[in-house]
Design an enzyme around this catalytic site. Sequence first.
Site, short mmCIF file in Angstrom:
data_model
loop_
_atom_site.label_atom_id
_atom_site.label_comp_id
_atom_site.label_asym_id
_atom_site.label_seq_id
_atom_site.Cartn_x
_atom_site.Cartn_y
_atom_site.Cartn_z
N HIS B 265 15.72 19.50 34.08
CA HIS B 265 15.42 19.47 32.64
C HIS B 265 13.93 19.75 32.37
O HIS B 265 13.59 20.67 31.63
CB HIS B 265 15.83 18.09 32.08
CG HIS B 265 15.55 17.93 30.61
ND1 HIS B 265 16.52 18.10 29.65
CD2 HIS B 265 14.42 17.62 29.94
CE1 HIS B 265 15.99 17.91 28.45
NE2 HIS B 265 14.72 17.61 28.60
N GLU B 266 13.08 18.97 32.99
CA GLU B 266 11.64 19.17 32.78
C GLU B 266 11.22 20.53 33.32
O GLU B 266 10.30 21.17 32.78
CB GLU B 266 10.83 18.04 33.41
CG GLU B 266 11.17 16.62 32.93
CD GLU B 266 11.08 16.42 31.43
OE1 GLU B 266 10.32 17.13 30.76
OE2 GLU B 266 11.82 15.54 30.91
N HIS B 269 11.59 23.02 30.64
CA HIS B 269 10.43 22.97 29.74
C HIS B 269 9.23 23.69 30.38
O HIS B 269 8.52 24.43 29.72
CB HIS B 269 10.02 21.51 29.48
CG HIS B 269 10.91 20.77 28.51
ND1 HIS B 269 11.16 21.23 27.24
CD2 HIS B 269 11.58 19.60 28.61
CE1 HIS B 269 11.95 20.36 26.60
NE2 HIS B 269 12.22 19.36 27.43
N GLU B 295 13.94 22.29 23.72
CA GLU B 295 15.10 21.60 24.30
C GLU B 295 16.22 22.59 24.65
O GLU B 295 17.00 22.35 25.57
CB GLU B 295 15.62 20.52 23.34
CG GLU B 295 14.69 19.33 23.17
CD GLU B 295 14.48 18.53 24.45
OE1 GLU B 295 15.40 18.47 25.29
OE2 GLU B 295 13.37 17.98 24.64
#
Lengths: 500, 500
Positions: B265-266, B269, B295
């Site tokens: 997830h990160e 980003h 997101e």
Amino acid sequence: MEMREETERLMKLQEKMSAYRSAMSLMNYDGDTTAPAKTAENRAHAMGILTAELYGMNTAKETVELLDHLQEHVDELDEKTRRMTALMLKNIREMEKIPKAEYVSYRQLLVKAGAVWHEAKEKSDFKLFEPYLQQIFDAKKRFAGYCAPDMHPYDYLLDQYEEGLTIADCDRFFGTLKKHIVPLLSKIASRPKPDNGVLQGDFPDAVQEKLAYWLMEILGLDLQHVGLGTTEHPFTTSIGSHHDVRITTRYVPDRFDRSMFSVIHEGGHALYESHVSDSLAYTVLDGGASMSIHESQSRFYENLIGRSRAFMEILLPKLSELIPEKAEGVSTEDLYRAVNRIEPTLIRTEADEVTYSLHVMVRYELEKAVLSGDLSVHELPEAWNRLYREYLGIDVPDDRRGILQDSHWSGGLIGYFPSYALGNAYGAQFRQLMKKTVDIDACVRKGDLAAVNEWNRRNIWQYGRIYAPADLLKRVLKAPFDPEAYTSYLEEKYGELYGF
Amino acid sequence: MEMREETERLMKLQEKMSAYRSAMSLMNYDGDTTAPAKTAENRAHAMGILTAELYGMNTAKETVELLDHLQEHVDELDEKTRRMTALMLKNIREMEKIPKAEYVSYRQLLVKAGAVWHEAKEKSDFKLFEPYLQQIFDAKKRFAGYCAPDMHPYDYLLDQYEEGLTIADCDRFFGTLKKHIVPLLSKIASRPKPDNGVLQGDFPDAVQEKLAYWLMEILGLDLQHVGLGTTEHPFTTSIGSHHDVRITTRYVPDRFDRSMFSVIHEGGHALYESHVSDSLAYTVLDGGASMSIHESQSRFYENLIGRSRAFMEILLPKLSELIPEKAEGVSTEDLYRAVNRIEPTLIRTEADEVTYSLHVMVRYELEKAVLSGDLSVHELPEAWNRLYREYLGIDVPDDRRGILQDSHWSGGLIGYFPSYALGNAYGAQFRQLMKKTVDIDACVRKGDLAAVNEWNRRNIWQYGRIYAPADLLKRVLKAPFDPEAYTSYLEEKYGELYGF
């Protein structure tokens, strides 16, 4: 009444400046410990801007006027404000004397020189670095001429790191050390070397880290305010104030003593930094009095505590817990002898207590000769190798392990090295005094350094930069500085250990 | 010609501001990852000063005049400069409308509220936090009144995080989600749950860290510019520019999938942040277009890639290497089912793909009700628990696992939550488009995401904040935003997986 208002403005200004220094310290710390490999340029971008802002704040008309005004009314100021004013003015006066364009191109030179030094060291080739080092020495000489035209340029540079220190002081000091250390070393060389196999093995980072945290606790560091990171070259820095101090270490897989002594050394710096009086936070007085006073503390803990017999009594049980296979069958005396094995080696940062100052002397003699015009930058490697043979009796096989080993010159730190040796000597004299009221060995054996730390805090740490180093020394010692305290300590310790 | 000079001044100003933001990002990052426990106050001291400096730079007369002048000549500006001017002006206009004293006391309120929220969460006692949350909602409402007196305050707040987003948009969007997700969830609930024992065990940090670095490589992150740290609440931040990006994770000893999916997830980003066009570095356009676009990327990699069958084919061999005892006898299908086990749970950040949006909807409904005056802050816990029962079918046992679980409100982030759900939906529609030219599964199976990343870079990442999120969406989709792309994806995936 008026001065109260001006003093308040001075405090506000320092607070503001401390925020910038805080940011830059953190950027440096992060760059050396955590940041991804290729982010230096990005960091330099922000630091360049913040540096310029800080420069602007320092040399702003209202800053200079405020400080001049305070200086004119110096008799109405308290001791702290007087010292802040003097230190800030000294800094500004020098900034003003160096033409801004020259200063900027010097800062740019250092950025390049750092990278070139790295490459030259890797390739073990002084020739690559030589033109940069030449320019650095030239710039330093020029700056000395601008700022202190009547002084010897090396006197000017020594004073940058140790207020008031001169060539004459150093010559006298190093002369004394040499007189004692050279014969001591040759006596030691005639005896069999202690075995240091206990220090060698294969030590995982996680185990060495546990040892590091234990050492920090033993030292009495407050881990809520002092952090530990890992890096290539260990250092200590505070972030914005003494309320946030970071030390770093490097875990060498086959020698646990490398990180151990570096943690104790940096821990000594951190004890000093973090015990400056709270009233000095966010001012220019929040920090050590000078580099040599700082080194007196780091090397006090590293050597006078960490390499003492008493320390082995608490270290050995810890080693039995962390590295049982190495500690088995080892006595505290074995350990004491292992960590005090004396041997001339090539690298200053790994040198033992006896040979350490000789490494410093080599650098001192070379800096002095270049700045006096008696030696060219081109001749430095040859002179380096000659002095290593003369002082330490060893041959330097290449530039990497010789003239290129230290980063200092590439960063413009010329005149810095003597601090290390002075620190050793101050520490020994502090110890003599401390022993009158504190049973140091008993504290160490209990694993509780509170009384030792309190002596240092009361006499040294709390004052930050309120006193010039020479004044602080006078206050603490109440007697002249005597390097023979240090040489006697070495002679006694190693005479006993090596049996002569 | 004149505009060229003004544009240059605008660039210089942004560079300068970026240095301050760089320092503050690093201070935040350091505080959450590395700094000693009790150094927050010291850090806040520096940050307060740098924030005030930045505020001063933003609202300075010459800044406002420069921007006004550029705005007057908007037709002569290129697209980037136009956008920079607009964004900076918008920011300044709002700063100017809120009385400085109110703004300062609001910032101070947030510092206290953060600490109180922590304590309230620990004690699971909303009453402690209630007065602070009340003040935060009050302040937000007041600020909305100052800045946009003609708008519904929640419309104003939504726009803060997602330019142009309104209550009407959200109602429509969440209405669609609900229509599909609620029946999908009840179908899933009627089937047996897949076994996820493979994810459970006792996983040392060092092993999880190896997995994390492997994931970062698979994602195609440049580890020379993207770092990994550990923290309590994972996040991504860039330091000064997209040339230095940091992600963080938390290793949960008994569930390796927690850190695994947080790294992916990160990492999503970080891919976005680090692929903004180099020409936007050190400007206000260096970053993601909005929180929901951000997101869309993080959740694209986390779910659409990381929870795909194809990904299990490269993950399983890695698990066999790192945790052989767990991976033994497990098939890729077992693993696929384990990481896609659907189950209503209490905590948003640990929620699966299907229930995730329902967690967001609860928060959206509550924020809307309070800001519309239909619900008091005092009634929030009761309303929260009611909605969890209604949307997710579960009982909330205490405030800690209910109303107090997220830090957002204590930090003043009201109006932020819808971004998470919008991001999910955008990502699904991006995927539909991407599949026309990129064989995503084939890329994943090869462990080489270059083509996937290039699609995202070309369509989204490179533009930074040049386009408002709605404009960017239009450019990429060339069709209206359609949340059914997302709900169809969920229905297909989980229909197949659960066999209906």
